[in-house]
Scaffold this motif. Structure first.
Motif, PDB file in Angstrom:
ATOM      1  N   SER A 141       0.913  -1.189   0.114  1.00  0.00           N
ATOM      2  CA  SER A 141       0.165   0.017  -0.035  1.00  0.00           C
ATOM      3  C   SER A 141       0.887   1.245  -0.159  1.00  0.00           C
ATOM      4  O   SER A 141       0.417   2.253  -0.536  1.00  0.00           O
ATOM      5  N   HIS A 142       2.009   1.135   0.743  1.00  0.00           N
ATOM      6  CA  HIS A 142       2.940   2.197   0.669  1.00  0.00           C
ATOM      7  C   HIS A 142       3.678   2.539  -0.553  1.00  0.00           C
ATOM      8  O   HIS A 142       3.678   3.419  -1.256  1.00  0.00           O
ATOM      9  N   THR A 143       4.425   1.272  -0.885  1.00  0.00           N
ATOM     10  CA  THR A 143       5.369   1.280  -1.948  1.00  0.00           C
ATOM     11  C   THR A 143       4.650   1.819  -3.419  1.00  0.00           C
ATOM     12  O   THR A 143       5.147   2.406  -4.286  1.00  0.00           O
ATOM     13  N   VAL A 144       3.528   1.001  -3.449  1.00  0.00           N
ATOM     14  CA  VAL A 144       2.730   1.549  -4.818  1.00  0.00           C
ATOM     15  C   VAL A 144       2.307   2.873  -4.741  1.00  0.00           C
ATOM     16  O   VAL A 144       2.466   3.458  -5.798  1.00  0.00           O
ATOM     17  N   LEU A 145       1.753   3.519  -3.649  1.00  0.00           N
ATOM     18  CA  LEU A 145       1.542   4.744  -3.677  1.00  0.00           C
ATOM     19  C   LEU A 145       2.618   5.704  -3.815  1.00  0.00           C
ATOM     20  O   LEU A 145       2.735   6.971  -4.365  1.00  0.00           O
ATOM     21  N   MET A 146       3.919   5.364  -3.383  1.00  0.00           N
ATOM     22  CA  MET A 146       5.051   5.966  -3.610  1.00  0.00           C
ATOM     23  C   MET A 146       5.422   6.247  -5.278  1.00  0.00           C
ATOM     24  O   MET A 146       5.751   7.021  -5.818  1.00  0.00           O
ATOM     25  N   VAL A 147       5.232   4.752  -5.696  1.00  0.00           N
ATOM     26  CA  VAL A 147       5.593   4.972  -7.296  1.00  0.00           C
ATOM     27  C   VAL A 147       4.394   5.762  -8.065  1.00  0.00           C
ATOM     28  O   VAL A 147       4.764   6.513  -9.143  1.00  0.00           O
ATOM     29  N   MET A 148       3.285   5.841  -7.515  1.00  0.00           N
ATOM     30  CA  MET A 148       2.010   6.584  -8.254  1.00  0.00           C
ATOM     31  C   MET A 148       2.444   8.074  -8.171  1.00  0.00           C
ATOM     32  O   MET A 148       2.122   8.951  -8.618  1.00  0.00           O
ATOM     33  N   ALA A 149       3.275   8.397  -6.831  1.00  0.00           N
ATOM     34  CA  ALA A 149       3.574   9.811  -6.656  1.00  0.00           C
ATOM     35  C   ALA A 149       4.554  10.206  -7.519  1.00  0.00           C
ATOM     36  O   ALA A 149       4.549  11.319  -8.098  1.00  0.00           O
ATOM     37  N   PHE A 150       5.541   9.434  -7.835  1.00  0.00           N
ATOM     38  CA  PHE A 150       6.651   9.485  -8.820  1.00  0.00           C
ATOM     39  C   PHE A 150       6.049   9.885 -10.112  1.00  0.00           C
ATOM     40  O   PHE A 150       6.316  10.887 -10.875  1.00  0.00           O
ATOM     41  N   ASP A 151       5.076   9.071 -10.570  1.00  0.00           N
ATOM     42  CA  ASP A 151       4.232   9.009 -11.768  1.00  0.00           C
ATOM     43  C   ASP A 151       3.491  10.490 -11.882  1.00  0.00           C
ATOM     44  O   ASP A 151       3.654  11.117 -12.788  1.00  0.00           O
ATOM     45  N   ARG A 152       2.909  11.171 -10.894  1.00  0.00           N
ATOM     46  CA  ARG A 152       2.228  12.168 -10.831  1.00  0.00           C
ATOM     47  C   ARG A 152       3.303  13.616 -10.905  1.00  0.00           C
ATOM     48  O   ARG A 152       2.978  14.441 -11.548  1.00  0.00           O
ATOM     49  N   TYR A 153       4.503  13.282 -10.332  1.00  0.00           N
ATOM     50  CA  TYR A 153       5.385  14.158 -10.425  1.00  0.00           C
ATOM     51  C   TYR A 153       6.126  14.432 -12.125  1.00  0.00           C
ATOM     52  O   TYR A 153       6.045  15.575 -12.378  1.00  0.00           O
ATOM     53  N   VAL A 154       6.224  13.313 -12.470  1.00  0.00           N
ATOM     54  CA  VAL A 154       6.755  13.258 -13.999  1.00  0.00           C
ATOM     55  C   VAL A 154       5.698  13.950 -14.618  1.00  0.00           C
ATOM     56  O   VAL A 154       5.849  14.815 -15.705  1.00  0.00           O
ATOM     57  N   ALA A 155       4.427  13.700 -14.574  1.00  0.00           N
ATOM     58  CA  ALA A 155       3.366  14.021 -15.617  1.00  0.00           C
ATOM     59  C   ALA A 155       3.081  15.551 -15.316  1.00  0.00           C
ATOM     60  O   ALA A 155       2.909  16.136 -16.235  1.00  0.00           O
ATOM     61  N   ILE A 156       3.386  16.233 -14.206  1.00  0.00           N
ATOM     62  CA  ILE A 156       3.070  17.601 -13.873  1.00  0.00           C
ATOM     63  C   ILE A 156       4.445  18.477 -14.117  1.00  0.00           C
ATOM     64  O   ILE A 156       4.393  19.470 -14.723  1.00  0.00           O
ATOM     65  N   CYS A 157       5.442  17.924 -13.558  1.00  0.00           N
ATOM     66  CA  CYS A 157       6.740  18.818 -13.875  1.00  0.00           C
ATOM     67  C   CYS A 157       7.317  18.642 -14.987  1.00  0.00           C
ATOM     68  O   CYS A 157       8.399  19.429 -15.221  1.00  0.00           O
ATOM     69  N   ASN A 158       7.241  17.572 -15.831  1.00  0.00           N
ATOM     70  CA  ASN A 158       7.905  17.099 -16.829  1.00  0.00           C
ATOM     71  C   ASN A 158       6.998  16.775 -17.851  1.00  0.00           C
ATOM     72  O   ASN A 158       7.081  15.619 -18.435  1.00  0.00           O
ATOM     73  N   PRO A 159       6.020  17.247 -18.189  1.00  0.00           N
ATOM     74  CA  PRO A 159       4.759  17.153 -19.302  1.00  0.00           C
ATOM     75  C   PRO A 159       5.396  16.597 -20.411  1.00  0.00           C
ATOM     76  O   PRO A 159       4.908  15.775 -21.259  1.00  0.00           O
ATOM     77  N   LEU A 160       6.366  17.308 -21.052  1.00  0.00           N
ATOM     78  CA  LEU A 160       6.779  17.112 -22.397  1.00  0.00           C
ATOM     79  C   LEU A 160       7.663  15.727 -22.559  1.00  0.00           C
ATOM     80  O   LEU A 160       7.641  15.088 -23.538  1.00  0.00           O
ATOM     81  N   ARG A 161       8.235  15.195 -21.380  1.00  0.00           N
ATOM     82  CA  ARG A 161       8.852  14.274 -21.454  1.00  0.00           C
ATOM     83  C   ARG A 161       8.115  13.025 -20.809  1.00  0.00           C
ATOM     84  O   ARG A 161       8.790  11.771 -20.355  1.00  0.00           O
TER      85      ARG A 161
END
Length: 312
Positions: free
Chosen positions: A112-132
């Protein structure tokens, strides 16, 4: 003092104590919660698999959370429901079944923790590096992150349970509605110092990594949004991040309450209830929260139900 060194292969679960008047209402409440949770989690998985608009990394990663919830709920709730209708003397479980249940319970809590950590990384990339985003969150990266989330949890929990099953037992009562690591090693009269040290280190590292990654991720996302005048970006960030944060906070607080109450035997009934809610509540709310938030999922469900109404 009498020296207890025997190992019993049959254990008795103390279970969840309810009065006879409340037995059947609680039974139907847990049963309804289980059915709804399974229906919603399996439904979310099916929707994500068959809808081509939901092939995004965010939804593929979310599948891991649904799978984890299904595993945790299936391992614990049916046995708990059955035990409600049994007298305490018949709530029996073998030691090996108990150890397996403890492993699955801890694995569910950890993923529950590790998956949500991975999902947080995904949201970071989507918002902070949308072009990449597409280049970074490729199919290969999603697979790597999924394997990492489950692999780390599997290894850490495997060590945790291995340290417990090496102990001999001198008690046969599990003071919990189901088997978990803490209840299992409390059966031993040997020194559990190593178990306590590893368990504490395990919890601290997991919670520190989890909370730290969430705080760091959302701090960076907040800075990006404050510096940007892009209303579309800010709206997207608010929707996706608020959903992820709500799911995380529900899981975090329900888990921390259950862990904290293990230290206070006088509140055993509250601890049991919180342990059950840790399994049921996040597993029931996760698909609802993501389903309501996701425009793609809402659109898919609307089109399916609307088309069926038109046929009639």
């Amino acid at each position: 003092m009498e020296n207890y060194t025997y190992n019993s292969l049959t254990l008795q679960l103390e279970g969840f104590k309810v009065s006879e008047d409340l037995m059947y209402p609680v039974f139907f409440l847990f049963l309804t919660s289980y059915i709804l949770s399974m229906f919603m989690n399996i439904g979310i998985l099916i929707v994500i698999m068959i809808d081509k608009n939901l092939k995004q990394p965010m939804y593929r990663l979310f599948c891991n959370l649904s799978v984890s919830d299904i595993i945790g709920i299936t391992q614990i709730v049916p046995c708990l429901i059955a035990d409600l209708l049994r007298p305490p003397s018949e709530r029996l479980i073998s030691y090996y079944e108990c150890a397996f249940q403890a492993f699955v319970t801890q694995l569910f809590a950890t993923t529950s923790h590790t998956v949500l950590m991975v999902m947080a990384f995904d949201r970071y990339v989507a918002i902070c590096n949308p072009l990449r985003y597409t280049a970074i969150m490729s199919n290969k990266m999603v697979i790597k992150l999924t394997v990492l989330a489950w692999g780390v949890a599997f290894v850490l929990v495997g060590i945790l349970i291995s340290l417990t099953v090496r102990l001999s037992t001198c008690r046969t009562i599990i003071n919990n509605p189901f088997c978990d690591n803490a209840s299992l090693f409390k059966l031993s009269c040997e020194s559990v110092l190593i178990n306590n040290v590893y368990g504490l280190t395990f919890s601290v590292v997991l919670l520190t990594s989890s909370i730290g990654s969430i705080v760091l991720t959302y701090a960076n996302i907040t800075v990006i949004c404050l510096m940007s005048n892009n209303k579309s970006l800010n709206s997207k960030a608010l929707k996706t991040c608020s959903t992820h944060l709500v799911v995380y906070l529900i899981m975090l607080f329900s888990g921390m309450i259950a862990i904290a109450l293990h230290r206070f035997p006088q509140y055993s009934d509250y601890r049991k209830l919180s342990a059950i809610l840790f399994v049921i509540v996040p597993g029931s709310l996760n698909p609802v929260i993501y389903g309501v938030q996701s425009k793609e999922i809402r659109t898919f469900l609307y089109e399916k139900f609307h088309s069926k109404k038109c046929l009639f």
